[in-house]
Design a protein around this motif. Structure first.
Motif, short mmCIF file in Angstrom:
data_model
loop_
_atom_site.label_atom_id
_atom_site.label_comp_id
_atom_site.label_asym_id
_atom_site.label_seq_id
_atom_site.Cartn_x
_atom_site.Cartn_y
_atom_site.Cartn_z
N GLU A 148 0.83 -1.22 0.00
CA GLU A 148 0.00 0.00 0.00
C GLU A 148 0.86 1.26 0.00
N LEU A 149 1.87 1.27 0.87
CA LEU A 149 2.63 2.51 1.04
C LEU A 149 3.67 2.74 -0.06
N THR A 150 4.23 1.66 -0.62
CA THR A 150 5.14 1.89 -1.77
C THR A 150 4.33 2.39 -2.96
N SER A 151 3.15 1.82 -3.11
CA SER A 151 2.31 2.23 -4.24
C SER A 151 1.88 3.70 -4.08
N ALA A 152 1.59 4.11 -2.84
CA ALA A 152 1.22 5.51 -2.61
C ALA A 152 2.39 6.44 -2.96
N CYS A 153 3.61 6.03 -2.58
CA CYS A 153 4.78 6.88 -2.89
C CYS A 153 4.96 7.04 -4.40
N ARG A 154 4.75 5.93 -5.11
CA ARG A 154 4.86 6.01 -6.58
C ARG A 154 3.82 6.98 -7.11
N SER A 155 2.60 6.90 -6.58
CA SER A 155 1.54 7.81 -7.03
C SER A 155 1.88 9.27 -6.72
N ALA A 190 -5.60 7.59 1.05
CA ALA A 190 -6.26 6.31 0.80
C ALA A 190 -5.43 5.17 1.37
N ALA A 191 -4.10 5.23 1.18
CA ALA A 191 -3.23 4.19 1.73
C ALA A 191 -3.29 4.19 3.26
N THR A 192 -3.39 5.37 3.84
CA THR A 192 -3.50 5.49 5.31
C THR A 192 -4.74 4.75 5.80
#
Ligand code: FPP
Ligand code: MG
Length: 336
Positions: A148-155, A190-192
């Motif tokens: 979730e959090l790696t994907s949020a950083c990419r976004s 959203a990831a949070t």
């Protein structure tokens, strides 16, 4: 390291935010202390930068969202504190880089790292914060949270690029705007929410994630509104910067769609001027945006999104949904 959890933000608004945060005040304090521990690098030049950077800590909106979105009866308290700290570090890293990208001199009323030190320092410190956040996430050993959090950083990075590509583009549409705020801001909210759901052992996490996306969009639109209507105590930043930087935010995009050609032409000329836009010119253009209904329309969208967010919460327990609804109200009310 911290002088105050909330310095630099208007007293009135903080009163409202504090009311909502009071339900989780103990954990917010634990998160702040955990951040202090994580930032003890043992190397003076880095520690000096951190002392400055956290001399006025932010509003802790993301950790607050994490704690309020979690099912407190089920979620592991230590996991919440650890992830609250990691998410706040990711957010801080993104702001350090954002200030460098924007060449901003102040945030929360405090000089930015690029201004007090230099851009190299901002890049390195942002990287350090991000690395520290992920070392904390790894310690938890929950692959779903890592994803979730790696994907949020990419976004976040993709959204920032998307926004940059649109700078000064008078043809930018509302759809473009919602696409980049979803990435650069709403994705981390959203990831949070997803992390809260995972730590609570929820069977369904899609609703909370959807709520996070709506919440993040509301948050960014109100931030973009603040820039036009100028209540700088709430952000500790000078207002009116977005126009100077030719940023295509919702008030401007909507206003341009309502203006006649003569008015649009003034923006075209200002945005193509190699000498940049003067403060005086920005003031004039800003009044055109307001006259064309850019602010009213943006408020309308915020209200609409807040109603949708409230609807999404219906499937949660009354205790969780009530607190989250209040947090939405606080964000919506912050600049009225
Ligand atoms: C603030 O926006 C900035 C963001 C919400 C995201 C910035 C993201 C990056 C710089 C990509 C790097 C990502 C990581 C994970 C380090 P704003 O400029 O609208 O808000 P502001 O007015 O508070 O500056
Ligand atoms: Mg910025």
């Amino acid at each position: 390291m911290r002088q105050s959890l909330r310095a630099g933000i208007s007293e009135k608004w903080i009163g409202t935010l504090s009311e909502v945060q009071s339900a989780v005040a103990g954990d917010l304090e634990r998160i702040a202390l955990h951040i202090d521990r994580l930032l003890d690098s043992g190397f003076r030049p880095i520690d000096e930068v951190f002392v400055h950077l956290f001399s006025k800590t932010g509003k802790m909106i993301r950790p607050t969202l994490l704690l309020l979105a979690a099912d407190r009866g089920k979620a592991d308290p230590e996991g919440l504190v650890s992830m609250g700290a990691a998410i706040e570090l990711i957010h801080t890293a993104s702001l350090v880089h954002d200030d460098s990208i924007d060449s901003s001199n102040y945030r929360r009323g405090v000089e930015t790292l690029n201004s007090k030190w230099n851009h190299k320092t901002s890049v390195i410190i942002g990287d350090y914060l991000l690395a520290q956040a992920f070392s904390e996430i790894t310690r938890l050993n929950r692959i779903e949270i890592f994803v979730e959090l790696t994907s949020a950083c990419r976004s976040l990075a993709a959204g920032e690029m998307r926004q940059m590509a649109m700078e000064g583009d008078l043809e930018a549409t509302e759809k473009d705007y919602f696409a980049f705020i979803r990435e650069k801001t709403a994705s981390l909210f959203a990831a949070t929410c997803s992390v809260a759901s995972i730590l609570s052992g929820d069977r369904e996490s899609e609703e909370l994630k959807e709520f996070g996306l709506l919440f993040g969009s509301i948050f960014q639109i109100t931030d973009d509104l603040l820039d036009y209507i100028g209540f700088s105590p709430d952000t500790g930043k000078p207002t009116g910067l977005d126009l100077l930087e030719r940023k295509m935010t919702l008030p401007l995009i909507y206003a341009l769609s309502r203006m006649d050609e003569a008015a649009r032409d003034q923006f075209r000329q200002a945005f193509s001027d190699k000498n940049g836009i003067s403060r005086e010119q920005a003031g004039h253009l800003s009044s055109l945006v307001i006259e064309a209904g850019g602010i009213d329309y943006s408020w309308f969208r915020v209200t609409e999104l807040a109603r949708q967010a409230s609807g999404v919460l219906e499937s949660l327990s009354p205790d969780r949904s009530e607190k989250l609804k209040k947090l939405v109200d606080v964000i919506v009310e912050r600049d009225r």
